[in-house]
Structure formats: C-alpha cells, structure tokens
Design a protein around this motif. Structure first.
Motif, PDB file in Angstrom:
ATOM      1  N   VAL A 102       0.841  -1.205   0.000  1.00  0.00           N
ATOM      2  CA  VAL A 102       0.000   0.000   0.000  1.00  0.00           C
ATOM      3  C   VAL A 102       0.869   1.245   0.000  1.00  0.00           C
ATOM      4  O   VAL A 102       0.611   2.200  -0.747  1.00  0.00           O
ATOM      5  N   ASP A 103       1.928   1.243   0.820  1.00  0.00           N
ATOM      6  CA  ASP A 103       2.844   2.387   0.849  1.00  0.00           C
ATOM      7  C   ASP A 103       3.503   2.589  -0.514  1.00  0.00           C
ATOM      8  O   ASP A 103       3.665   3.719  -0.971  1.00  0.00           O
ATOM      9  N   ARG A 104       3.870   1.489  -1.151  1.00  0.00           N
ATOM     10  CA  ARG A 104       4.520   1.576  -2.468  1.00  0.00           C
ATOM     11  C   ARG A 104       3.550   2.127  -3.518  1.00  0.00           C
ATOM     12  O   ARG A 104       3.926   2.969  -4.330  1.00  0.00           O
ATOM     13  N   ILE A 105       2.313   1.683  -3.484  1.00  0.00           N
ATOM     14  CA  ILE A 105       1.307   2.198  -4.417  1.00  0.00           C
ATOM     15  C   ILE A 105       1.103   3.695  -4.183  1.00  0.00           C
ATOM     16  O   ILE A 105       1.043   4.479  -5.131  1.00  0.00           O
ATOM     17  N   ALA A 106       1.020   4.103  -2.934  1.00  0.00           N
ATOM     18  CA  ALA A 106       0.858   5.526  -2.609  1.00  0.00           C
ATOM     19  C   ALA A 106       2.042   6.326  -3.119  1.00  0.00           C
ATOM     20  O   ALA A 106       1.863   7.421  -3.667  1.00  0.00           O
ATOM     21  N   SER A 107       3.220   5.782  -2.984  1.00  0.00           N
ATOM     22  CA  SER A 107       4.437   6.450  -3.465  1.00  0.00           C
ATOM     23  C   SER A 107       4.402   6.615  -4.980  1.00  0.00           C
ATOM     24  O   SER A 107       4.736   7.672  -5.511  1.00  0.00           O
ATOM     25  N   ILE A 108       4.005   5.586  -5.675  1.00  0.00           N
ATOM     26  CA  ILE A 108       3.912   5.645  -7.143  1.00  0.00           C
ATOM     27  C   ILE A 108       2.880   6.689  -7.566  1.00  0.00           C
ATOM     28  O   ILE A 108       3.127   7.483  -8.481  1.00  0.00           O
ATOM     29  N   LEU A 109       1.744   6.718  -6.899  1.00  0.00           N
ATOM     30  CA  LEU A 109       0.707   7.691  -7.231  1.00  0.00           C
ATOM     31  C   LEU A 109       1.170   9.111  -6.954  1.00  0.00           C
ATOM     32  O   LEU A 109       0.857  10.038  -7.718  1.00  0.00           O
ATOM     33  N   ASP A 110       1.927   9.304  -5.865  1.00  0.00           N
ATOM     34  CA  ASP A 110       2.460  10.622  -5.551  1.00  0.00           C
ATOM     35  C   ASP A 110       3.469  11.091  -6.608  1.00  0.00           C
ATOM     36  O   ASP A 110       3.511  12.272  -6.943  1.00  0.00           O
ATOM     37  N   GLU A 111       4.276  10.155  -7.139  1.00  0.00           N
ATOM     38  CA  GLU A 111       5.261  10.494  -8.166  1.00  0.00           C
ATOM     39  C   GLU A 111       4.607  10.949  -9.454  1.00  0.00           C
ATOM     40  O   GLU A 111       5.102  11.812 -10.151  1.00  0.00           O
ATOM     41  N   GLU A 112       3.468  10.328  -9.783  1.00  0.00           N
ATOM     42  CA  GLU A 112       2.790  10.664 -11.032  1.00  0.00           C
ATOM     43  C   GLU A 112       2.162  12.040 -10.968  1.00  0.00           C
ATOM     44  O   GLU A 112       2.124  12.745 -11.956  1.00  0.00           O
ATOM     45  N   GLY A 113       1.677  12.431  -9.815  1.00  0.00           N
ATOM     46  CA  GLY A 113       1.087  13.755  -9.641  1.00  0.00           C
ATOM     47  C   GLY A 113      -0.104  14.005 -10.541  1.00  0.00           C
ATOM     48  O   GLY A 113      -0.556  13.120 -11.269  1.00  0.00           O
ATOM     49  N   PRO A 114      -0.596  15.270 -10.545  1.00  0.00           N
ATOM     50  CA  PRO A 114      -1.775  15.609 -11.359  1.00  0.00           C
ATOM     51  C   PRO A 114      -1.487  15.727 -12.831  1.00  0.00           C
ATOM     52  O   PRO A 114      -0.493  15.904 -13.348  1.00  0.00           O
TER      53      PRO A 114
END
Length: 114
Positions: A102-114
């Motif tokens: 879950v932390d890794r998925i959140a990190s990936i989503l944060d990297e992609e940004g808007p």
C-alpha cells in the motif's frame, strides 16, 4: 516447506487457517484462551450436539491450537499459546507485506502527480 525451524510449515499454515475458518472453532479458541474448559462445558454453549463440538475440538487439535487432557471422566481443553503466537506472527508478516505494498502504491501515485 519449512523455511526456518521456528516458522510454520505450509501444512501447519493450511491446518491453522482451516481450523480458524469456522466461527465456532474461533469461539472455542477464545474461550479456552480465557480459561481451560471441559469439552462438556464447551458443548453446553452451542446449539449443536456434543459430538459436533468434539469434532470442532479435534480440528483445532489437529492444527495444534488446542490440546486435550483427561481429568477423570472429563476431557479438558487447553489453548496452545505458543502455537497461537506463531500463527499471530504469520499474520503480522502478512500485514507488513500488505502495508508495504500500500505504501509503495501511494508512493507511485504521488510520483505521477496531477
């Protein structure tokens, strides 16, 4: 397969999950953790036959989550606390794995940004 001597084998894990998959067996484990009880005393608490409760206890015994000892005419059911601790450690490892994912998925989503 056993990875370390203190860990559970695949067969052990299968037996534990099978045993705990039933709500009556989970309730029996909870009751005997609280205090040892005779099979007769346990059977009084359920709307099923004495033989059915004995079968539930046998499944828990096979998974080594409880043990029975004879005390005169009664069979007293005891929790196997060390085995339950090992099962808890297994569940803790699964929880850590999923939290990491879950932390890794959140990190990936944060990297992609808007």
């Amino acid at each position: 397969m056993v990875t370390r001597t203190h860990e559970l084998s695949d067969a052990d894990v299968d037996a534990i999950f099978h045993a705990l998959a039933d709500r009556t067996r989970r309730d029996i484990v909870a009751r005997v953790i609280e205090r040892e009880q005779s099979v007769s005393a346990l059977a009084e608490r359920y709307a099923m036959s004495f033989a059915a409760v004995q079968k539930h206890v046998a499944v828990l015994q096979k998974a080594a989550l409880v043990r029975k000892e004879r005390d005169g005419r009664q069979q007293i059911v005891h929790a196997e606390l060390e085995r339950l601790r090992r099962a808890q450690q297994l569940l803790d490892r699964y929880e850590q794995l999923w939290r990491h994912r879950v932390d890794r998925i959140a990190s990936i989503l944060d990297e992609e940004g808007p």
